[in-house]
Scaffold this motif. Structure first.
Motif, PDB file in Angstrom:
ATOM      1  N   SER A 283       0.825  -1.213   0.000  1.00 57.33           N
ATOM      2  CA  SER A 283       0.000   0.000   0.000  1.00 57.33           C
ATOM      3  C   SER A 283       0.859   1.264   0.000  1.00 57.33           C
ATOM      4  CB  SER A 283      -0.936   0.003   1.212  1.00 57.33           C
ATOM      5  OG  SER A 283      -1.759  -1.152   1.207  1.00 57.33           O
ATOM      6  N   LEU A 284       1.955   1.239   0.736  1.00 58.41           N
ATOM      7  CA  LEU A 284       2.868   2.394   0.729  1.00 58.41           C
ATOM      8  C   LEU A 284       3.483   2.548  -0.655  1.00 58.41           C
ATOM      9  CD1 LEU A 284       4.604   1.899   4.209  1.00 58.41           C
ATOM     10  CD2 LEU A 284       3.088   3.784   3.566  1.00 58.41           C
ATOM     11  N   ALA A 285       3.885   1.442  -1.248  1.00 54.62           N
ATOM     12  CA  ALA A 285       4.502   1.499  -2.577  1.00 54.62           C
ATOM     13  C   ALA A 285       3.510   1.980  -3.635  1.00 54.62           C
ATOM     14  CB  ALA A 285       5.054   0.125  -2.955  1.00 54.62           C
ATOM     15  N   ASN A 286       2.234   1.592  -3.499  1.00 48.75           N
ATOM     16  CA  ASN A 286       1.220   1.993  -4.473  1.00 48.75           C
ATOM     17  C   ASN A 286       0.604   3.356  -4.178  1.00 48.75           C
ATOM     18  OD1 ASN A 286       1.230  -0.206  -6.312  1.00 48.75           O
ATOM     19  ND2 ASN A 286       0.078  -1.459  -4.845  1.00 48.75           N
ATOM     20  N   GLY A 287       0.959   3.907  -3.026  1.00 46.88           N
ATOM     21  CA  GLY A 287       0.457   5.242  -2.689  1.00 46.88           C
ATOM     22  C   GLY A 287      -0.983   5.271  -2.240  1.00 46.88           C
ATOM     23  N   CYS A 288      -1.463   4.134  -1.690  1.00 46.32           N
ATOM     24  CA  CYS A 288      -2.836   4.128  -1.189  1.00 46.32           C
ATOM     25  C   CYS A 288      -2.818   4.451   0.301  1.00 46.32           C
ATOM     26  CB  CYS A 288      -3.512   2.778  -1.418  1.00 46.32           C
ATOM     27  SG  CYS A 288      -5.242   2.811  -0.864  1.00 46.32           S
ATOM     28  N   ARG A 289      -3.094   5.702   0.583  1.00 48.91           N
ATOM     29  CA  ARG A 289      -3.013   6.207   1.958  1.00 48.91           C
ATOM     30  C   ARG A 289      -4.021   5.511   2.865  1.00 48.91           C
ATOM     31  NH1 ARG A 289      -5.421  11.520   3.478  1.00 48.91           N
ATOM     32  NH2 ARG A 289      -4.622  11.945   5.546  1.00 48.91           N
ATOM     33  N   TYR A 290      -5.221   5.318   2.362  1.00 49.79           N
ATOM     34  CA  TYR A 290      -6.262   4.707   3.181  1.00 49.79           C
ATOM     35  C   TYR A 290      -5.880   3.276   3.551  1.00 49.79           C
ATOM     36  CZ  TYR A 290     -10.867   3.422   4.926  1.00 49.79           C
ATOM     37  OH  TYR A 290     -11.901   2.994   5.729  1.00 49.79           O
ATOM     38  N   CYS A 291      -5.472   2.493   2.551  1.00 46.86           N
ATOM     39  CA  CYS A 291      -5.079   1.103   2.818  1.00 46.86           C
ATOM     40  C   CYS A 291      -3.892   1.045   3.787  1.00 46.86           C
ATOM     41  CB  CYS A 291      -4.695   0.381   1.527  1.00 46.86           C
ATOM     42  SG  CYS A 291      -6.073   0.100   0.394  1.00 46.86           S
ATOM     43  N   ALA A 292      -2.926   1.915   3.587  1.00 47.08           N
ATOM     44  CA  ALA A 292      -1.746   1.927   4.456  1.00 47.08           C
ATOM     45  C   ALA A 292      -2.166   2.204   5.900  1.00 47.08           C
ATOM     46  CB  ALA A 292      -0.736   2.977   3.979  1.00 47.08           C
ATOM     47  N   ASN A 293      -3.084   3.136   6.060  1.00 45.14           N
ATOM     48  CA  ASN A 293      -3.571   3.481   7.397  1.00 45.14           C
ATOM     49  C   ASN A 293      -4.253   2.281   8.061  1.00 45.14           C
ATOM     50  OD1 ASN A 293      -6.098   4.380   9.083  1.00 45.14           O
ATOM     51  ND2 ASN A 293      -4.689   6.117   9.205  1.00 45.14           N
ATOM     52  N   VAL A 294      -5.157   1.648   7.315  1.00 35.74           N
ATOM     53  CA  VAL A 294      -5.895   0.500   7.874  1.00 35.74           C
ATOM     54  C   VAL A 294      -4.932  -0.606   8.287  1.00 35.74           C
ATOM     55  CG1 VAL A 294      -7.486  -1.376   7.285  1.00 35.74           C
ATOM     56  CG2 VAL A 294      -8.047   0.969   6.632  1.00 35.74           C
ATOM     57  N   HIS A 295      -3.989  -0.906   7.406  1.00 38.05           N
ATOM     58  CA  HIS A 295      -3.162  -2.092   7.661  1.00 38.05           C
ATOM     59  C   HIS A 295      -2.014  -1.808   8.616  1.00 38.05           C
ATOM     60  CE1 HIS A 295      -5.853  -4.476   5.388  1.00 38.05           C
ATOM     61  NE2 HIS A 295      -5.940  -3.464   4.550  1.00 38.05           N
ATOM     62  N   ALA A 296      -1.626  -0.565   8.728  1.00 32.69           N
ATOM     63  CA  ALA A 296      -0.685  -0.190   9.789  1.00 32.69           C
ATOM     64  C   ALA A 296      -1.365  -0.372  11.149  1.00 32.69           C
ATOM     65  CB  ALA A 296      -0.246   1.262   9.611  1.00 32.69           C
ATOM     66  N   ARG A 297      -2.612   0.050  11.230  1.00 32.61           N
ATOM     67  CA  ARG A 297      -3.343  -0.099  12.510  1.00 32.61           C
ATOM     68  C   ARG A 297      -3.608  -1.578  12.798  1.00 32.61           C
ATOM     69  NH1 ARG A 297      -8.154   1.873  12.654  1.00 32.61           N
ATOM     70  NH2 ARG A 297      -8.424   2.406  10.454  1.00 32.61           N
ATOM     71  N   GLN A 298      -3.883  -2.347  11.765  1.00 31.18           N
ATOM     72  CA  GLN A 298      -4.094  -3.795  11.961  1.00 31.18           C
ATOM     73  C   GLN A 298      -2.816  -4.433  12.492  1.00 31.18           C
ATOM     74  OE1 GLN A 298      -7.081  -5.074  11.861  1.00 31.18           O
ATOM     75  NE2 GLN A 298      -7.759  -5.475   9.766  1.00 31.18           N
ATOM     76  N   HIS A 299      -1.692  -4.078  11.882  1.00 26.97           N
ATOM     77  CA  HIS A 299      -0.411  -4.652  12.312  1.00 26.97           C
ATOM     78  C   HIS A 299      -0.129  -4.290  13.765  1.00 26.97           C
ATOM     79  CE1 HIS A 299       3.974  -5.117  12.740  1.00 26.97           C
ATOM     80  NE2 HIS A 299       3.842  -6.067  11.834  1.00 26.97           N
ATOM     81  N   ALA A 300      -0.378  -3.036  14.108  1.00 28.48           N
ATOM     82  CA  ALA A 300      -0.142  -2.579  15.483  1.00 28.48           C
ATOM     83  C   ALA A 300      -1.036  -3.332  16.460  1.00 28.48           C
ATOM     84  CB  ALA A 300      -0.393  -1.076  15.573  1.00 28.48           C
ATOM     85  N   ARG A 301      -2.261  -3.553  16.057  1.00 27.02           N
ATOM     86  CA  ARG A 301      -3.206  -4.265  16.923  1.00 27.02           C
ATOM     87  C   ARG A 301      -2.769  -5.721  17.113  1.00 27.02           C
ATOM     88  NH1 ARG A 301      -7.326  -7.534  16.023  1.00 27.02           N
ATOM     89  NH2 ARG A 301      -7.267  -7.245  13.756  1.00 27.02           N
ATOM     90  N   LEU A 302      -2.369  -6.364  16.025  1.00 25.64           N
ATOM     91  CA  LEU A 302      -2.005  -7.779  16.096  1.00 25.64           C
ATOM     92  C   LEU A 302      -0.704  -8.005  16.879  1.00 25.64           C
ATOM     93  CD1 LEU A 302      -2.943  -8.717  12.431  1.00 25.64           C
ATOM     94  CD2 LEU A 302      -3.964  -9.734  14.473  1.00 25.64           C
ATOM     95  N   THR A 303       0.204  -7.057  16.762  1.00 18.29           N
ATOM     96  CA  THR A 303       1.497  -7.203  17.449  1.00 18.29           C
ATOM     97  C   THR A 303       1.507  -6.493  18.795  1.00 18.29           C
ATOM     98  OG1 THR A 303       2.357  -5.254  16.317  1.00 18.29           O
ATOM     99  CG2 THR A 303       2.765  -7.388  15.273  1.00 18.29           C
TER     100      THR A 303
ATOM    101  N   PHE B 262      -3.182  -6.972  -2.506  1.00 21.99           N
ATOM    102  CA  PHE B 262      -3.184  -5.554  -2.167  1.00 21.99           C
ATOM    103  C   PHE B 262      -2.830  -4.672  -3.353  1.00 21.99           C
ATOM    104  CE2 PHE B 262      -4.868  -4.251   1.705  1.00 21.99           C
ATOM    105  CZ  PHE B 262      -5.133  -5.454   2.310  1.00 21.99           C
ATOM    106  N   GLY B 263      -2.082  -5.252  -4.291  1.00 11.73           N
ATOM    107  CA  GLY B 263      -1.902  -4.552  -5.557  1.00 11.73           C
ATOM    108  C   GLY B 263      -3.259  -4.319  -6.201  1.00 11.73           C
ATOM    109  N   TRP B 264      -4.170  -5.257  -5.998  1.00 10.07           N
ATOM    110  CA  TRP B 264      -5.536  -5.140  -6.513  1.00 10.07           C
ATOM    111  C   TRP B 264      -6.321  -4.128  -5.670  1.00 10.07           C
ATOM    112  CZ3 TRP B 264      -8.666 -10.017  -8.314  1.00 10.07           C
ATOM    113  CH2 TRP B 264      -9.889  -9.616  -8.855  1.00 10.07           C
ATOM    114  N   ALA B 265      -6.341  -4.349  -4.391  1.00 15.27           N
ATOM    115  CA  ALA B 265      -7.141  -3.495  -3.498  1.00 15.27           C
ATOM    116  C   ALA B 265      -6.728  -2.024  -3.579  1.00 15.27           C
ATOM    117  CB  ALA B 265      -7.018  -3.994  -2.058  1.00 15.27           C
ATOM    118  N   ASN B 266      -5.423  -1.790  -3.607  1.00 10.56           N
ATOM    119  CA  ASN B 266      -4.932  -0.409  -3.693  1.00 10.56           C
ATOM    120  C   ASN B 266      -5.424   0.281  -4.961  1.00 10.56           C
ATOM    121  OD1 ASN B 266      -1.578  -1.360  -2.554  1.00 10.56           O
ATOM    122  ND2 ASN B 266      -3.410  -0.886  -1.337  1.00 10.56           N
ATOM    123  N   ARG B 267      -5.521  -0.487  -6.049  1.00  8.60           N
ATOM    124  CA  ARG B 267      -5.907   0.077  -7.345  1.00  8.60           C
ATOM    125  C   ARG B 267      -7.406   0.303  -7.457  1.00  8.60           C
ATOM    126  NH1 ARG B 267      -1.065  -2.545  -8.516  1.00  8.60           N
ATOM    127  NH2 ARG B 267       0.244  -1.398  -9.996  1.00  8.60           N
TER     128      ARG B 267
END
Lengths: 161, 187
Positions: free
Chosen positions: B87-107, B173-178
């Motif tokens: 998501s960071l590489a594809n520039g999808c800010r929304y996806c990056a935000n969601v999955h950063a928070r998911q990662h933080a929650r899981l870890t 995520f290449g799909w979702a970001n697009r």
């Protein structure tokens, strides 16, 4: 005329066959799911007035952005219509509608971060409906997904531990 | 070396650029498609937008859920890290935000996401660093991932199934970001 059943029969799963074998060995549900996605974006029950040949042309144009596109290109036969043939080859299109679509498709494939509301507005201006834009978006994104999948699995297949 | 500031991300709101399906006007197929998602009872603007092409929406959602929630194989936090990196590489800010928070929650930690947002990938573990590098390279156009990336993942302890899961997470995520980024904006 493109024989869609042959196209799907040969290439419904990821190409080449050894990658399908890897996938089936470990995650068969991923293989089946990807196959269903391919049907949905290339030959849906309701095509939303987007001809199959146009869908294949879009897929072919995007597939050319893969690092090693040859095997995947076999899944998207070259269109017979001259305009779509040029489109699918990545050429500049003289038809205004195809020109706008080409610019959009190229951007989504290579620089999706640059996408904006204007790009969608441009598609509407040349005559694409909202459902068609969504369908084209799903198609473009699917092909980009497939490119990464094949690339990654190919690395795994040829990786010697 | 400077200490990394811990970040905490607030959820973003996504709004479509195109008019979404109106529930009152939705076809039976569209209504059925929107019930397939396992998420909230209220239909989000994103789902209402994608429901214009219900066949694609249903197929992709099933595959997405299979990839991100499959039993066994790659730990979920690693799938989320792959998703975040793509998501960071594809520039999808929304996806990056969601999955950063998911990662933080899981870890139960914002160490990794803080390091990423601070550009301090040198502080990441070998495994996380390997996932990030592979995801970034695979996401590029054309994909730049090569055997050295696979080597790094195997040296970090990943087995074949885990790598297959990671490849699928990055690719989906290449799909979702697009979809998420081009079809709407987040704030």
């Amino acid at each position: 005329m493109i024989d869609t059943s042959d196209t799907i029969g040969i290439n419904a799963e990821l190409a080449p066959n050894n990658l399908v074998r890897i996938g089936r060995m470990f995650r068969p549900e991923f293989i089946e799911g990807a196959k269903d996605c391919r049907y949905a974006v290339l030959t849906p029950n309701d095509p939303l007035d987007l001809l199959h040949d146009l869908r294949v042309a879009v897929a072919r144009r995007i597939t050319k952005t893969a690092a090693n596109p040859d095997s995947q290109l076999k899944g998207y036969p070259i269109p017979t219509d001259e305009s779509l043939k040029a489109f699918s080859a990545g050429e500049i299109c003289t038809d205004p509608k195809l020109a706008v679509l080409a610019a959009h498709v190229d951007m989504i494939a290579s620089e999706p971060s640059k996408a904006s509301a204007q790009h969608l507005s441009d598609l509407q201006t040349v005559g694409f409906s909202v459902p068609q834009i969504i369908a084209l978006s799903e198609l473009c994104a699917y092909v980009c997904f497939q490119i990464r999948l094949v690339h990654g699995l190919s690395l795994l297949e040829t990786h010697h531990e | 070396m400077n200490k990394i500031i811990k970040i905490r991300l607030k959820p973003l709101t996504w709004s479509p650029y195109l008019p979404p399906v109106e529930l009152a006007d939705a076809t039976e197929e569209q209504l059925a498609a929107m019930k397939v998602t396992p998420s909230a009872s209220k239909v989000s603007p994103y789902v209402l937008t994608l429901a214009h092409d219900p066949e694609s929406y249903v197929a992709r959602t099933k595959l997405f859920n299979a990839i991100m929630y499959a039993e066994g194989g790659l730990p979920r936090e690693d799938r989320e890290l792959g998703a975040l990196a793509a998501s960071l590489a594809n520039g999808c800010r929304y996806c990056a935000n969601v999955h950063a928070r998911q990662h933080a929650r899981l870890t139960n930690s914002t160490d990794v996401t803080s390091a990423l947002f601070a550009g301090r990938t040198d502080t990441l573990s070998k495994r996380d660093s390997g996932i990030l590098a592979f995801a970034t390279a695979l996401t590029a156009t054309p994909p730049q991932a090569n055997h050295s990336h696979i080597d790094a993942l195997t040296e970090a302890g990943m087995d074949k199934l885990e790598i297959i899961d990671l490849i699928h997470a990055i690719a989906i995520f290449g799909w979702a970001n697009r979809l998420m980024h081009p079809l709407g904006h987040s704030n």
